[in-house]
Design an enzyme around this catalytic site. Structure first.
Site, mmCIF file in Angstrom:
data_model
loop_
_atom_site.group_PDB
_atom_site.id
_atom_site.type_symbol
_atom_site.label_atom_id
_atom_site.label_comp_id
_atom_site.label_asym_id
_atom_site.label_seq_id
_atom_site.Cartn_x
_atom_site.Cartn_y
_atom_site.Cartn_z
ATOM 1 N N TYR A 108 0.808 -1.210 0.000
ATOM 2 C CA TYR A 108 0.000 0.000 0.000
ATOM 3 C C TYR A 108 0.846 1.267 0.000
ATOM 4 C CZ TYR A 108 -3.958 -3.054 1.165
ATOM 5 O OH TYR A 108 -4.924 -4.037 1.150
ATOM 6 N N LYS A 140 4.100 -15.479 3.141
ATOM 7 C CA LYS A 140 4.144 -16.280 1.911
ATOM 8 C C LYS A 140 5.608 -16.578 1.614
ATOM 9 C CE LYS A 140 2.013 -18.252 -1.579
ATOM 10 N NZ LYS A 140 1.278 -19.519 -1.359
ATOM 11 N N ASP A 143 -2.265 -18.522 2.344
ATOM 12 C CA ASP A 143 -3.356 -19.268 1.733
ATOM 13 C C ASP A 143 -3.865 -20.354 2.675
ATOM 14 O OD1 ASP A 143 -0.826 -20.310 1.370
ATOM 15 O OD2 ASP A 143 -1.141 -20.943 -0.694
ATOM 16 N N ASP A 147 -5.294 -7.193 5.714
ATOM 17 C CA ASP A 147 -6.523 -6.583 5.208
ATOM 18 C C ASP A 147 -7.504 -7.667 4.784
ATOM 19 O OD1 ASP A 147 -8.391 -4.810 4.251
ATOM 20 O OD2 ASP A 147 -7.117 -3.942 2.714
ATOM 21 N N ASP A 181 -11.029 -9.194 7.094
ATOM 22 C CA ASP A 181 -12.375 -9.154 6.525
ATOM 23 C C ASP A 181 -12.991 -10.554 6.494
ATOM 24 O OD1 ASP A 181 -12.234 -6.464 6.217
ATOM 25 O OD2 ASP A 181 -12.202 -6.443 4.035
#
Length: 365
Positions: A145, A195, A227, A251, A255
């Protein structure tokens, strides 16, 4: 009754349902301040789409000045469809990113808690979600970001888009120290999500976290690929305690937590960073949900995430644990009563946004 305090709070209602849910959070704050004898000093500013409309930019200088002069900031939501075609630097969300950067709130704390009264609201089986109590610690001011270089380059028809995931060791260390410290006050387990099988950035993250863990021998550490974590959160959520991860992964995963809580309207958040001289955090407190413009102005929005964010503000920025616990207990009572908005699937007629806010105040009293 504890000590009486002056609470200097900036309120940024924002866009869509932001003003509606923030209004109820402020109502609860005013009720708590009156009952415990605190002086609540509120100022209001512009951020996001409403700021673009009135000032031409998503993060006006005046809002920055107000935020830096306040003890804490309570935010509603930002974002409106009318601005979706603007370049990223001009959109409402850029104002939120700018505010986080200005306050240097580098850690976002998102609790995911399954209330027994909402267990039927989750699409998952009851025996999977019952007892879920997770704290997701998301690094907030680095990664994709904010990393440079970034942008869309080249002639029309053959453009190339670039975003950079950049983390310095110091950025990883500070957010992970916070995660370990918070785990010591909970179930003493940290799951670090990365990751590392693909990304060098994640390989550094994993190495730094492992080194830090040596200083916390009383806290269990596990590493998990993002994942796999996304899958395990839905298969065995009760086995998680504190989850710490970088900006983008956090993020997305936080959610996903709304499925466990029954509604994204139930998820508050606290964004904090370096402590102030008095030991408190100058924080930014906001519900996880978006601006939901499709229901704005209809009294349908669930204010409980905003109210929970106000409770987090009292806890983290002012150290008012009794008052924060009173709000959280009142929210639980309201959920048990069934006087909730439509997203929580009430057995009777759904309550309005304002009715839920008033019910929380009544439960505190």
């Amino acid at each position: 009754m504890g000590r009486r305090m002056e609470l200097n709070v900036l309120v940024l209602p924002g866009d869509g349902i932001g003003p509606e849910v923030t209004r109820e959070a402020v109502r609860v704050l005013e009720h708590v301040a009156a009952r415990w004898g605190h002086a609540l000093r509120l100022r209001e500013g512009l951020l996001g789409g409403i700021a673009i409309r009135k000032t031409g930019g998503p993060f006006p200088d005046q809002t920055r000045e107000l935020a830096m002069a306040s003890d804490a900031t309570l935010l509603g939501a930002v974002g409106l469809p009318e601005f979706d075609d603007l370049p990223p630097s001009k959109r409402p969300e850029k104002g939120l990113l700018g505010l986080r950067k200005a306050l240097d709130v580098y850690a976002n704390l998102r609790p995911v808690y399954c209330f027994e009264s909402l267990i039927e609201s989750s699409p998952l089986k009851n025996d999977i979600v019952r007892g879920t109590d997770i704290l997701i610690v998301r690094e907030l001011t680095g990664g994709l970001y904010f990393g440079q270089p970034r942008g869309i380059h080249g002639p029309e028809g053959s453009e190339t888009a670039v975003n950079s995931m950049v983390y310095a060791r110091s950025e990883i260390e500070r957010v992970c120290h916070m995660a370990f410290d918070l785990a010591r006050k909970r179930k003493r387990k940290v799951t670090s999500v990365d990751k590392a099988n693909v990304l060098e950035n994640s390989q550094l993250w994993r190495r730094v976290v492992a080194e830090l863990a040596e200083g916390y021998p009383d806290v269990e550490l596990e590493h998990m690929l993002v994942d796999n974590c996304a899958m395990q959160l839905l298969l065995r959520p009760t086995e998680f305690d504190v989850v710490v991860t970088e900006n983008l992964f956090g993020d997305i995963l936080s959610d996903e937590g709304s499925v466990l809580a029954g509604s994204i309207g139930m998820l508050p958040s606290a964004s904090v960073g370096n402590r102030l001289p008095n030991g408190a955090w100058r924080g930014l407190f906001e519900p996880v949900h978006g601006s939901a413009p499709d229901i704005a102005g209809q009294g349908k929005a669930n204010p409980l995430a905003a109210i929970g964010s106000a409770a987090a503000m009292l806890n983290y920025s002012f150290g008012l644990t009794e008052e924060a616990a009173a709000i959280e207990s009142a929210v639980s009572q309201v959920l048990d009563s069934g006087r909730v908005t439509a997203d929580l699937k009430p057995t009777g007629p759904p309550a309005s946004t304002a009715e839920v806010g008033q019910a929380v105040c009544d439960a505190i009293a």
